[in-house]
Design a protein around this motif. Sequence first.
Motif, short mmCIF file in Angstrom:
data_model
loop_
_atom_site.label_atom_id
_atom_site.label_comp_id
_atom_site.label_asym_id
_atom_site.label_seq_id
_atom_site.Cartn_x
_atom_site.Cartn_y
_atom_site.Cartn_z
N GLU A 71 35.55 31.51 -151.46
CA GLU A 71 34.86 30.19 -151.29
C GLU A 71 34.23 29.85 -152.96
OE1 GLU A 71 31.79 29.42 -148.56
OE2 GLU A 71 32.66 28.93 -146.90
N ALA A 72 35.26 30.21 -153.96
CA ALA A 72 35.02 31.06 -155.40
C ALA A 72 35.51 29.32 -156.22
CB ALA A 72 36.08 31.71 -155.74
N TRP A 73 36.21 28.25 -155.37
CA TRP A 73 36.70 26.98 -155.96
C TRP A 73 37.01 25.98 -155.48
CZ3 TRP A 73 41.49 27.25 -154.54
CH2 TRP A 73 42.97 28.30 -154.70
N GLU A 74 36.65 24.33 -155.17
CA GLU A 74 36.74 24.10 -154.15
C GLU A 74 37.97 23.77 -153.39
OE1 GLU A 74 36.26 20.18 -156.19
OE2 GLU A 74 33.86 20.40 -157.00
N GLY A 75 38.24 23.26 -152.18
CA GLY A 75 39.31 22.87 -151.98
C GLY A 75 40.52 21.31 -152.51
N PHE A 76 41.85 22.04 -151.98
CA PHE A 76 42.64 20.99 -153.07
C PHE A 76 42.18 19.62 -152.99
CE2 PHE A 76 44.98 25.10 -152.73
CZ PHE A 76 45.42 25.51 -154.54
N SER A 77 41.66 18.91 -153.60
CA SER A 77 42.25 16.90 -153.84
C SER A 77 43.72 16.37 -153.52
CB SER A 77 41.90 16.44 -154.40
OG SER A 77 42.65 16.59 -155.96
N GLY A 78 43.29 15.80 -152.30
CA GLY A 78 44.47 14.96 -151.66
C GLY A 78 45.82 15.82 -150.52
N THR A 79 44.74 16.59 -150.15
CA THR A 79 45.11 17.59 -148.96
C THR A 79 44.87 17.44 -147.80
OG1 THR A 79 44.20 20.22 -149.41
CG2 THR A 79 46.25 18.91 -150.64
N ALA A 80 45.35 18.13 -146.84
CA ALA A 80 44.05 17.72 -145.40
C ALA A 80 42.58 19.14 -145.42
CB ALA A 80 44.87 18.97 -144.40
N ARG A 81 41.76 18.66 -145.03
CA ARG A 81 40.73 19.01 -145.06
C ARG A 81 39.99 19.70 -146.20
NH1 ARG A 81 40.88 24.08 -141.08
NH2 ARG A 81 42.23 24.55 -142.95
N SER A 82 39.90 18.75 -147.46
CA SER A 82 39.55 19.37 -148.38
C SER A 82 38.45 18.85 -148.97
CB SER A 82 40.50 17.85 -150.35
OG SER A 82 39.84 16.29 -149.23
N HIS A 83 37.59 18.93 -148.45
CA HIS A 83 35.72 19.22 -148.20
C HIS A 83 35.64 21.07 -148.11
CE1 HIS A 83 36.72 19.31 -143.89
NE2 HIS A 83 36.09 20.02 -143.52
N LEU A 84 36.33 22.06 -147.45
CA LEU A 84 36.76 22.86 -147.51
C LEU A 84 36.71 23.36 -148.84
CD1 LEU A 84 38.62 23.77 -144.29
CD2 LEU A 84 36.10 23.55 -144.65
N ARG A 85 36.09 24.68 -148.97
CA ARG A 85 36.27 25.47 -150.21
C ARG A 85 37.18 27.11 -150.04
NH1 ARG A 85 32.56 24.36 -153.67
NH2 ARG A 85 33.24 25.94 -155.80
#
Length: 259
Positions: A30-44
């Motif tokens: 969980e060091a960085w944010e999820g990839f924007s514009g992709t599925a489940r981007s709220h996950l780290r």
Amino acid sequence: MKITQIRNATLLIDYAGTTFLIDPMLAEKEAWEGFSGTARSHLRNPMTELPVGVEELIKADIVIVTHTHMDHWDEAAQKLIPTGKLIYVQNEEDAALIRSQGFSNVRVLRDDNVFIHGLTIHKVDGQHGSNEAYAVPHAAEGLGDACGLVFTHHDEKTLYIAGDTVWVKPYVKTLKRFRPDVVILNTGDAHVDVFGPIIMGAEDTLRTLHALPDTTVVASHMEAINHCLLTRQALREYTREHGIEDKVLIPEDGETLAF
């Protein structure tokens, strides 16, 4: 040959006496944010911890980066891998980027083959998403190029690391040309918004075995990044339903397979 599934697409390959660290993603969980514009981007990301210590991974003789997306070459790898380590990349653009990050021993995999310590590595093509995605300039730029790798040696089974690709003609061409004994597929079924999957999924294991019935498929790139939707359990169920569970190996993070 030994294949250790580390995490996501990160692999440790022991082949003909040389060890290769493939696509190192070395960040803590969980060091960085999820990839924007992709599925489940709220996950780290990464969604899981490394199963082994970094100090063991960076002992590898050679690093290969198939492409420089963050889940294949992250900031932690850039900080932790010694700057003099021999690193192979797919093209001059990636070489320039990694050199700019302070690495002094970066080489490009040529289109024919590279001879290393008595073995041969062939760089092969793939396509990191659908034709529809690559028809849109901003999507094509974001997906970029990503190569596959074929390892050959007279005392080893032929190994094909398909890399981040969907099912396309270059993939089938590589299967027919090399007839690999072992095929590592990135089967996480990663999805981007609008354009859908950008790597392979469950059905591609079956299609691979239809094309090459005597091969063994190893499933990688699963359960560690937000947009990878196929789980190991779902893939196991799929292989049982289609009678291919003995031909599709689904290693856990940290698990080593010997061939």
